[in-house]
Design an enzyme around this catalytic site. Structure first.
Site, PDB file in Angstrom:
ATOM      1  N   CYS A  21      -6.398 -12.758  -0.121  1.00 45.04           N
ATOM      2  CA  CYS A  21      -5.829 -13.730  -1.059  1.00 45.04           C
ATOM      3  C   CYS A  21      -6.680 -13.722  -2.327  1.00 45.04           C
ATOM      4  O   CYS A  21      -7.749 -13.150  -2.376  1.00 45.04           O
ATOM      5  CB  CYS A  21      -5.860 -15.131  -0.451  1.00 45.04           C
ATOM      6  SG  CYS A  21      -5.012 -15.235   1.120  1.00 45.04           S
ATOM      7  N   ARG A  65      -3.548  -9.162  -5.019  1.00 38.71           N
ATOM      8  CA  ARG A  65      -4.213  -9.456  -3.737  1.00 38.71           C
ATOM      9  C   ARG A  65      -3.265 -10.191  -2.786  1.00 38.71           C
ATOM     10  O   ARG A  65      -3.560 -10.384  -1.621  1.00 38.71           O
ATOM     11  CB  ARG A  65      -5.467 -10.317  -3.963  1.00 38.71           C
ATOM     12  CG  ARG A  65      -6.580  -9.637  -4.726  1.00 38.71           C
ATOM     13  CD  ARG A  65      -7.785 -10.553  -4.861  1.00 38.71           C
ATOM     14  NE  ARG A  65      -8.367 -10.853  -3.571  1.00 38.71           N
ATOM     15  CZ  ARG A  65      -9.269 -10.066  -2.959  1.00 38.71           C
ATOM     16  NH1 ARG A  65      -9.625  -8.935  -3.521  1.00 38.71           N
ATOM     17  NH2 ARG A  65      -9.765 -10.382  -1.781  1.00 38.71           N
ATOM     18  N   TRP A  80      -1.777 -14.218   0.656  1.00 37.99           N
ATOM     19  CA  TRP A  80      -1.158 -13.166   1.471  1.00 37.99           C
ATOM     20  C   TRP A  80      -1.278 -13.662   2.898  1.00 37.99           C
ATOM     21  O   TRP A  80      -2.367 -13.657   3.477  1.00 37.99           O
ATOM     22  CB  TRP A  80      -1.885 -11.837   1.290  1.00 37.99           C
ATOM     23  CG  TRP A  80      -1.211 -10.725   2.011  1.00 37.99           C
ATOM     24  CD1 TRP A  80      -1.513 -10.243   3.260  1.00 37.99           C
ATOM     25  CD2 TRP A  80      -0.092  -9.960   1.586  1.00 37.99           C
ATOM     26  NE1 TRP A  80      -0.660  -9.244   3.607  1.00 37.99           N
ATOM     27  CE2 TRP A  80       0.227  -9.035   2.600  1.00 37.99           C
ATOM     28  CE3 TRP A  80       0.673  -9.957   0.425  1.00 37.99           C
ATOM     29  CZ2 TRP A  80       1.269  -8.128   2.497  1.00 37.99           C
ATOM     30  CZ3 TRP A  80       1.707  -9.051   0.316  1.00 37.99           C
ATOM     31  CH2 TRP A  80       2.003  -8.151   1.343  1.00 37.99           C
ATOM     32  N   ASN A 132     -10.179 -17.495   1.219  1.00 41.07           N
ATOM     33  CA  ASN A 132      -9.765 -16.105   1.440  1.00 41.07           C
ATOM     34  C   ASN A 132     -10.536 -15.627   2.659  1.00 41.07           C
ATOM     35  O   ASN A 132     -11.754 -15.746   2.711  1.00 41.07           O
ATOM     36  CB  ASN A 132     -10.113 -15.253   0.212  1.00 41.07           C
ATOM     37  CG  ASN A 132      -9.764 -13.788   0.445  1.00 41.07           C
ATOM     38  OD1 ASN A 132      -8.842 -13.484   1.193  1.00 41.07           O
ATOM     39  ND2 ASN A 132     -10.519 -12.887  -0.145  1.00 41.07           N
ATOM     40  N   GLY A 133      -9.817 -15.127   3.676  1.00 40.06           N
ATOM     41  CA  GLY A 133     -10.490 -14.640   4.883  1.00 40.06           C
ATOM     42  C   GLY A 133      -9.744 -15.131   6.120  1.00 40.06           C
ATOM     43  O   GLY A 133      -8.605 -15.572   6.035  1.00 40.06           O
ATOM     44  N   GLU A 166       1.026  12.978  10.232  1.00 43.15           N
ATOM     45  CA  GLU A 166       0.572  12.084   9.159  1.00 43.15           C
ATOM     46  C   GLU A 166      -0.185  12.864   8.097  1.00 43.15           C
ATOM     47  O   GLU A 166       0.015  12.663   6.893  1.00 43.15           O
ATOM     48  CB  GLU A 166      -0.284  10.960   9.734  1.00 43.15           C
ATOM     49  CG  GLU A 166      -0.859  10.006   8.712  1.00 43.15           C
ATOM     50  CD  GLU A 166       0.194   9.244   7.911  1.00 43.15           C
ATOM     51  OE1 GLU A 166       1.404   9.331   8.239  1.00 43.15           O
ATOM     52  OE2 GLU A 166      -0.169   8.593   6.935  1.00 43.15           O
ATOM     53  N   LYS A 177       0.984  13.056   4.141  1.00 41.19           N
ATOM     54  CA  LYS A 177       0.087  12.679   3.037  1.00 41.19           C
ATOM     55  C   LYS A 177      -0.012  13.784   2.007  1.00 41.19           C
ATOM     56  O   LYS A 177       0.030  13.553   0.790  1.00 41.19           O
ATOM     57  CB  LYS A 177      -1.291  12.339   3.614  1.00 41.19           C
ATOM     58  CG  LYS A 177      -1.320  10.971   4.268  1.00 41.19           C
ATOM     59  CD  LYS A 177      -1.257   9.876   3.222  1.00 41.19           C
ATOM     60  CE  LYS A 177      -0.843   8.524   3.733  1.00 41.19           C
ATOM     61  NZ  LYS A 177       0.507   8.451   4.294  1.00 41.19           N
ATOM     62  N   GLU A 190       3.381  14.025   0.066  1.00 39.19           N
ATOM     63  CA  GLU A 190       3.759  12.927  -0.851  1.00 39.19           C
ATOM     64  C   GLU A 190       2.722  12.723  -1.951  1.00 39.19           C
ATOM     65  O   GLU A 190       3.026  12.124  -2.977  1.00 39.19           O
ATOM     66  CB  GLU A 190       3.977  11.635  -0.072  1.00 39.19           C
ATOM     67  CG  GLU A 190       2.775  11.063   0.624  1.00 39.19           C
ATOM     68  CD  GLU A 190       3.102   9.731   1.298  1.00 39.19           C
ATOM     69  OE1 GLU A 190       4.036   9.031   0.892  1.00 39.19           O
ATOM     70  OE2 GLU A 190       2.392   9.390   2.256  1.00 39.19           O
ATOM     71  N   HIS A 223       6.484  29.508  19.611  1.00 39.50           N
ATOM     72  CA  HIS A 223       7.934  29.623  19.844  1.00 39.50           C
ATOM     73  C   HIS A 223       8.688  29.870  18.542  1.00 39.50           C
ATOM     74  O   HIS A 223       9.851  29.491  18.421  1.00 39.50           O
ATOM     75  CB  HIS A 223       8.432  28.362  20.552  1.00 39.50           C
ATOM     76  CG  HIS A 223       7.811  28.155  21.891  1.00 39.50           C
ATOM     77  ND1 HIS A 223       8.126  28.928  22.990  1.00 39.50           N
ATOM     78  CD2 HIS A 223       6.822  27.315  22.289  1.00 39.50           C
ATOM     79  CE1 HIS A 223       7.398  28.553  24.023  1.00 39.50           C
ATOM     80  NE2 HIS A 223       6.592  27.575  23.628  1.00 39.50           N
ATOM     81  N   LYS A 279       7.402   2.366  -2.929  1.00 41.15           N
ATOM     82  CA  LYS A 279       6.569   1.805  -1.865  1.00 41.15           C
ATOM     83  C   LYS A 279       7.440   1.304  -0.720  1.00 41.15           C
ATOM     84  O   LYS A 279       7.097   1.445   0.435  1.00 41.15           O
ATOM     85  CB  LYS A 279       5.715   0.646  -2.411  1.00 41.15           C
ATOM     86  CG  LYS A 279       4.781   0.009  -1.386  1.00 41.15           C
ATOM     87  CD  LYS A 279       3.793   0.985  -0.825  1.00 41.15           C
ATOM     88  CE  LYS A 279       2.924   0.408   0.271  1.00 41.15           C
ATOM     89  NZ  LYS A 279       2.103   1.437   0.955  1.00 41.15           N
TER      90      LYS A 279
HETATM   91  C1  AGP Z   1       3.898   6.592   3.831  1.00 36.92           C
HETATM   92  O1  AGP Z   1       2.747   7.038   3.137  1.00 36.92           O
HETATM   93  C2  AGP Z   1       5.101   6.498   2.929  1.00 36.92           C
HETATM   94  N1  AGP Z   1       4.851   5.666   1.821  1.00 36.92           N
HETATM   95  C3  AGP Z   1       6.382   6.163   3.669  1.00 36.92           C
HETATM   96  O2  AGP Z   1       6.629   7.215   4.567  1.00 36.92           O
HETATM   97  C4  AGP Z   1       6.403   4.837   4.472  1.00 36.92           C
HETATM   98  O3  AGP Z   1       5.517   4.936   5.584  1.00 36.92           O
HETATM   99  C5  AGP Z   1       7.827   4.610   4.993  1.00 36.92           C
HETATM  100  O4  AGP Z   1       8.692   4.509   3.886  1.00 36.92           O
HETATM  101  C6  AGP Z   1       7.956   3.368   5.879  1.00 36.92           C
HETATM  102  O5  AGP Z   1       7.673   2.210   5.118  1.00 36.92           O
HETATM  103  P1  AGP Z   1       7.518   0.822   5.922  1.00 36.92           P
HETATM  104  O6  AGP Z   1       6.341   0.966   6.825  1.00 36.92           O
HETATM  105  O7  AGP Z   1       7.318  -0.218   4.860  1.00 36.92           O
HETATM  106  O8  AGP Z   1       8.783   0.602   6.706  1.00 36.92           O
END
Ligand code: AGP
Length: 615
Positions: free
Chosen positions: A2, A27, A79, A105-106, A488, A492, A495, A511, A610
């Protein structure tokens, strides 16, 4: 996570507070509030308006301004971690007299026990937050004759957990008392004015001098003066801060971008997600879960449904839940799940994993699961997000607001939250003994430190990244929980660095895909110890012998792994089912550094949002 701000002295407190809260919205923003000491009373306004709470607070206090002549003032943007993001749970909180206001905050770990004692002593609680208990603790000590500062000091002696707090009282109109443990607090001074804030952006331009308040220290702010002592009462000379940052740099806490800031917040995100999960008897008690033990005992199959990094957390959880709980566990990409006629019954638990709690593919998948009669549980980082509100039960990650588009701290927190779910199911189904569960939880309590150790090796990772700048084709390979780690790591790199990368089960390469391996192909292998480690090394030897450049994520000191690698990203060892929480860190750092070397914006990668609220 927060944002807090406080000011006392020769200044118009309200506009300064509102401006500071706007700077602190990164925050958290699900609610906001302000309290001023005016004419011997506390004047307070609070709003809960999602992403626009601070603007709504400014509008409200413009339409209904406080009386003139206010002295000390405190403000907060929230938050939510404990208590829904409602106006009632918004800070500042008051004590029973309404003459004391507090912001925080905490996380107060022992808030439930303190709340019970205070209610038994006759205090009336008006919120579901952990913060409010501190207001009533201070109230009790002031009623016994202590000053605001001494009452705050005494109250914090009963508090366990992380806090940055600021307290104002109508009886001491120009005084603000602040204290901190584990979460940041910054102090500021200029002629006739003293200020405090959760971090530097709020104070830029308002203070000539900045100081940081140390752990277990308490500050008394009066106009133009700050006195600091330890919580035990010993005098302290506060440490001055030399800041040359501009506002944006300050919001990143000095990091170059939000992604690196959030990677470094991962130990705290993991620790906060683990906090307060065990009851007094040591057994797991997920108070926000809402699904009862009897409902969970009837579960005979688990589905976990998600997108992107959240899907990768889900794949890790599959291994853990099937191993600990012996329940069949399917993992699905949300956009596929909802259209494939999944076979669910009222004894199915369908878990939706979503940092934002708003991803349309996942939220629609949960609606489908609910329509088919399954119990729906959501793991989310946003309290009262759409998915959390619609679900039968919820487990919150407590990673704080994640600004970077590439998920880092939320991904680790999701793995932890899902494994806590797995252990809770094991506890209810009796497939692990209380001792076995306690042992795993004790191992999980070490994860924040292990993540911190992994983060400290960024120089080694950067060095490896610098040798791969010409590479255009990457395979990420893993076995067992190394497989979702590989997924993962590949995501990374795609993206952030816009490089072709494929995460694959190492045993599957022969395979077909091994035909792609040639000199110059980079293979990143997850070779942390698990029961398939030897097979993993032989898979790596196969690609190494065909000319691949091999980068291995390996446990400290594993020279056998190093012998089949061109580069090694060392991580501290930990139990296999917990290892993704640590082993993903160098993969994040590798993608981050390659993205920077290629000149890309890591916080706002091209084509990405996001939160994906479209199909
Ligand atoms: C992950 O780095 C990406 N930004 C994306 O794959 C994300 O994980 C995905 O869109 C799911 O988002 P969410 O966890 O908010 O549902």
């Amino acid at each position: 996570m927060c944002g807090i701000i406080g000011v006392t002295g020769d200044t118009d407190a309200l506009p300064l507070i509102l401006g500071a809260l706007h700077r602190l919205e990164y925050r958290g923003y699900d609610s906001a509030g302000v309290a001023l000491v005016v004419d011997g009373e506390i004047w307070r306004e609070r709003v809960a308006d999602g992403k626009h709470s601070v603007a709504a607070l400014a509008a409200r206090t413009t339409a209904e301004p406080p009386p003139p002549g206010h002295a000390a003032g405190i403000g907060h943007t929230r938050w939510a971690t404990h208590g829904h993001p409602t106006a009632e749970n918004a800070h500042p909180h008051l004590d029973c007299t309404g003459r004391l206001a507090i912001i925080h905050n905490g996380i107060i770990e022992n808030h439930a026990a303190l709340r019970a004692e205070l209610v038994a002593a006759g205090h009336v609680m008006t919120s579901a937050t952990d913060t409010e208990v501190v207001a009533h603790l201070i109230e009790g000590h002031m009623a016994a004759g202590l000053s605001l500062a001494e009452a705050t000091r005494a109250a914090l002696g009963a508090v366990r957990g992380a806090f940055s707090i600021a307290v104002a009282h109508a009886d001491e109109p120009e005084t603000i008392v602040a204290a901190r443990r584990s979460t940041p607090l910054v102090l500021g001074l200029r002629d006739g004015v003293a200020l405090l804030a959760s971090d530097i952006p709020a104070l830029l331009g308002h203070a000539d001098q900045l100081f940081s308040l140390g752990d277990d220290e308490l500050a008394v702010l009066t106009p133009g003066h700050i006195t600091v002592t330890t919580l035990a009462g010993l005098p302290v000379v506060p440490e001055p801060l030399q800041i040359t940052w501009d506002l944006e740099a300050a919001q990143k806490d000095g990091y170059e971008d939000f992604m690196s800031k959030e990677m470094h917040e991962q130990p705290r995100a993991v620790a906060n997600t683990l906090l307060d999960r065990r009851g007094a008897d040591g057994r797991l008690a997920l108070d926000e879960m809402r699904l009862t033990p009897d409902e969970l005992r009837r579960i005979d199959k688990v589905f976990i449904v998600a997108c992107g990094s959240s899907y990768h957390s889900a794949v890790v959880a599959k291994y853990a839940i099937e191993h600990w709980v012996k329940l069949p566990t399917e993992v699905d990409i949300a956009s596929e799940f909802r259209y494939r006629d999944p076979v669910l019954t009222e004894r199915t638990l369908c878990v939706g994993v979503s940092q934002s709690g708003e991803t349309l593919d996942t939220s629609m998948a949960m609606k489908e699961a609910s329509r088919l009669g399954a119990k729906v549980l959501v793991v989310s980082n946003v309290v009262d997000s759409s998915m959390a509100r619609a679900a039968d039960g919820v487990i919150y990650t407590r990673a704080g607001l994640e600004v970077g588009v590439a998920s880092t701290k939320c991904h680790l927190a999701q793995i932890v939250a899902l494994e806590i779910l797995g252990l809770t199911l094991a506890q209810i189904h009796g497939t692990l003994t209380p001792g076995e569960i306690a042992g795993i939880l004790d191992e999980m309590d070490r994860l924040p430190e292990l993540v911190e150790q992994a983060l400290q090796r960024s120089v080694e990772v950067d060095d490896v990244a610098g040798k791969l700048t010409k590479a255009r084709d990457f395979f990420f390979l893993g076995r067992h929980v190394g497989y979702p780690m590989a997924l993962e790591g590949a995501l990374k790199l795609k993206e952030l660095a816009y490089l072709r990368a494929e995460g694959y089960p190492a045993g599957e390469l022969k395979h077909g895909p091994i035909a792609l391996i040639e000199k110059g192909t980079v293979v990143v292998g997850i070779a942390t110890r698990n029961r398939l480690w030897e097979k993993m090394l032989s898979n790596i030897a196969e690609v190494h012998s065909r000319g691949a450049t091999v980068v291995l994520v390996a446990d400290d000191g594993d020279e056998e792994a190093a012998a089949v690698a061109d580069h090694v990203l060392w991580v501290p060892p930990c139990p296999p089912l917990l290892s993704p929480v640590v082993g993903v860190v160098p993969l994040q750092q590798l993608a981050y550094r390659l993205a920077r070397l290629h000149g890309h914006d890591v916080d706002r990668p091209r084509n990405l949002a996001k939160t994906v609220t479209v199909e």
